[in-house]
Design an enzyme around this catalytic site. Structure first.
Site, mmCIF file in Angstrom:
data_model
loop_
_atom_site.group_PDB
_atom_site.id
_atom_site.type_symbol
_atom_site.label_atom_id
_atom_site.label_comp_id
_atom_site.label_asym_id
_atom_site.label_seq_id
_atom_site.Cartn_x
_atom_site.Cartn_y
_atom_site.Cartn_z
ATOM 1 N N LYS A 1 6.298 3.488 15.865
ATOM 2 C CA LYS A 1 5.508 2.250 15.728
ATOM 3 C C LYS A 1 4.253 2.397 16.556
ATOM 4 C CE LYS A 1 6.229 -1.799 13.686
ATOM 5 N NZ LYS A 1 7.141 -2.018 12.549
ATOM 6 N N GLY B 1 2.988 -14.925 6.000
ATOM 7 C CA GLY B 1 2.255 -13.663 5.864
ATOM 8 C C GLY B 1 2.752 -12.930 4.633
ATOM 9 N N ASN B 2 2.492 -11.639 4.613
ATOM 10 C CA ASN B 2 2.842 -10.823 3.450
ATOM 11 C C ASN B 2 4.337 -10.870 3.118
ATOM 12 O OD1 ASN B 2 3.723 -7.744 2.689
ATOM 13 N ND2 ASN B 2 1.941 -8.453 1.570
ATOM 14 N N GLY C 1 7.119 -18.346 8.527
ATOM 15 C CA GLY C 1 6.044 -17.381 8.307
ATOM 16 C C GLY C 1 5.383 -17.599 6.964
HETATM 17 N N1 GLU Z 1 5.696 -2.187 9.135
HETATM 18 C C1 GLU Z 1 6.744 -2.171 8.167
HETATM 19 C C2 GLU Z 1 8.100 -2.278 8.841
HETATM 20 O O1 GLU Z 1 8.247 -2.816 9.915
HETATM 21 C C3 GLU Z 1 6.639 -0.980 7.231
HETATM 22 C C4 GLU Z 1 6.643 0.360 7.895
HETATM 23 C C5 GLU Z 1 6.273 1.508 6.978
HETATM 24 O O2 GLU Z 1 6.048 1.276 5.803
HETATM 25 O O3 GLU Z 1 6.210 2.618 7.478
HETATM 26 O O4 GLU Z 1 9.100 -1.917 8.301
#
Ligand code: GLU
Length: 428
Positions: free
Chosen positions: A107, A221-222, A219
């Protein structure tokens, strides 16, 4: 609420330790898996529009890559901390493992608030982030993606910077790219739709007709929007949506007993993407406190905003009618609240299972990039459904046979696979 004392990484470790005990993991494996393998901190200097230079703090954490290149999004958030990024990278490892895709977990983040930055400034942050980490990430090493407050445009700037530095095209370096620029159809919808695939399966197990259910969502959001879209298409009725108000710097819940209309709510958003109070009121929405979403008399709760939202202090306000909690967000429920939810017999679909649709589709995006051949949307979504459904069934079968909490069952499957990969590689 003691959000100041809340430390998501401690929470991730607490969840891990509980299952490590159940699995009787050896000391070396425990030590390896309860901490990230690599952690990068860096400064990103940006020439601001007013001519001054501002230095932003950036992070990338690679928790574990025994099962394949590390994978995980990048968040832009004013309250980002290294411990949040460490927790999120850990959850990415379990997420990729539970859906059985050949990727590890990572992350990234930048402490910044895109609401107060011009597009040019945001572009400079994206390019600066890549410049600091360009030799420690890559399509065969660690692949970023969007997360809270980042989108396809941010990914494309990052891709462009990475390709410029390395002097080659690497479409699989990053996922969540715009369609037509190496992105996959269905990626935008994937996380929210994935949440609903798991809700559909949970309802099937509980023998409840989706068309007779109601939900309350935290939420807008997306993740939340596409969860609302597919859940509504399935016949369900969302009666409450909670959303952060950038101007008021607090959250509100928007309620409509007859059912929320997604298009209508989208048309009522402000320039920050939140729901505008005046517009919503005109559309007949009742405006309630930001916490009201949790106490609604509904069948399903979908926390799809941030971590630390269902806690010891508010878990008891969950209505007794609630049968399912599907965690669209990462880490929305604290271990203390989990105890109460389990005791009350609510069907928990834990975050790293429920919201794994995003990364699963990111994996499909990489596969398409590698082939340089892009699938139709239906193909992407049906492959996503198959992956999510089979992961859900594996977890729920284990939970049933061993009579354990769904989160623990998901952890057992995910940790076992990663521990085995570490062992097979001769790491532990
Ligand atoms: N940010 C998204 C998650 O928390 C997607 C991560 C990704 O596609 O690598 O799962």
């Amino acid at each position: 609420m003691d959000s100041k004392a809340f430390n998501p990484f401690r929470m991730a470790q607490e969840q891990f330790d509980k299952v490590a005990d159940i699995l009787n993991l050896d000391q070396g494996t425990r030590e390896l898996l309860r901490n990230p393998m690599r952690e990068y901190h860096f400064s990103i200097p940006v020439r601001m529009d007013d001519g001054t230079t501002k230095v932003f703090k950036g992070f990338r954490v690679q928790h574990n890559d025994a099962r394949g290149p590390a994978k995980g999004g990048i968040r832009f958030h004013p309250h980002e901390t290294i411990d949040t990024v460490k927790a999120l990278s850990t959850w990415m490892t379990w997420k990729c493992s539970v859906v059985d895709i050949p990727l590890g977990g990572s992350k990234g983040g930048v402490i910044c608030d895109p609401h107060n930055l011009s597009l040019r400034e945001q572009e400079q942050i994206c390019r600066g982030w890549v410049r600091q980490i360009a030799y420690n990430i890559g399509p065969l090493r660690d692949i970023p993606a969007p997360d809270v407050m980042t989108n396809g445009q941010h990914m494309l700037w990052m891709l462009d910077e990475y390709e410029t530095i390395h002097g080659k095209k690497f479409p699989g370096f990053i996922t969540g790219k715009p369609v037509g620029m190496g992105g996959s159809l269905g990626r935008t919808e994937a996380t929210g739709y994935g949440v609903v695939f798991t809700i559909r399966e949970a309802l099937r197990e509980l023998a409840i007709n989706p068309a007779e259910t109601t939900a309350s969502v935290q939420g807008f959001g997306n993740v939340a929007q596409y969860a609302i879209e597919l859940y509504t298409q399935m016949g369900g009725k969302v009666i409450c949506v909670a959303c952060w108000d950038q101007k008021e710097q607090k959250a509100f819940s928007f309620k409509k007993e007859t059912g929320v209309n997604l298009e209508e709510l989208r048309s009522a958003t402000d320039r920050f993407g939140g729901i505008d109070l005046v517009k919503a009121q005109k559309l007949g929405y009742e405006i309630l406190d930001g916490e009201a979403w949790i106490s609604q008399e509904v069948d399903i709760l979908i926390p799809a905003a941030m971590e630390n939202q269902i806690r010891k202090d508010n878990v008891n306000s969950i209505n007794t009618k609630v049968k399912i909690i599907a965690e669209g967000a990462n880490g929305p429920t604290t271990p203390e609240a989990d105890v109460v939810i389990q005791k009350n017999g609510i069907f928990m679909i834990p975050d790293f299972l429920a919201n794994a649709g995003g990364v699963t589709c990111s994996y499909f995006e990489q596969v398409q990039c590698n082939m340089n051949y892009y699938w139709e949307k239906d193909e992407v979504l049906s492959k996503l459904d198959i992956k999510m459904t089979s992961a859900f069934l594996d977890v729920s079968r284990l939970a049933q046979t061993k009579n354990i909490y769904m989160r623990d069952a998901a952890y057992i499957i995910a940790i076992n696979r990663v521990a085995q990969a570490c062992k097979d590689r001769g790491w532990v």
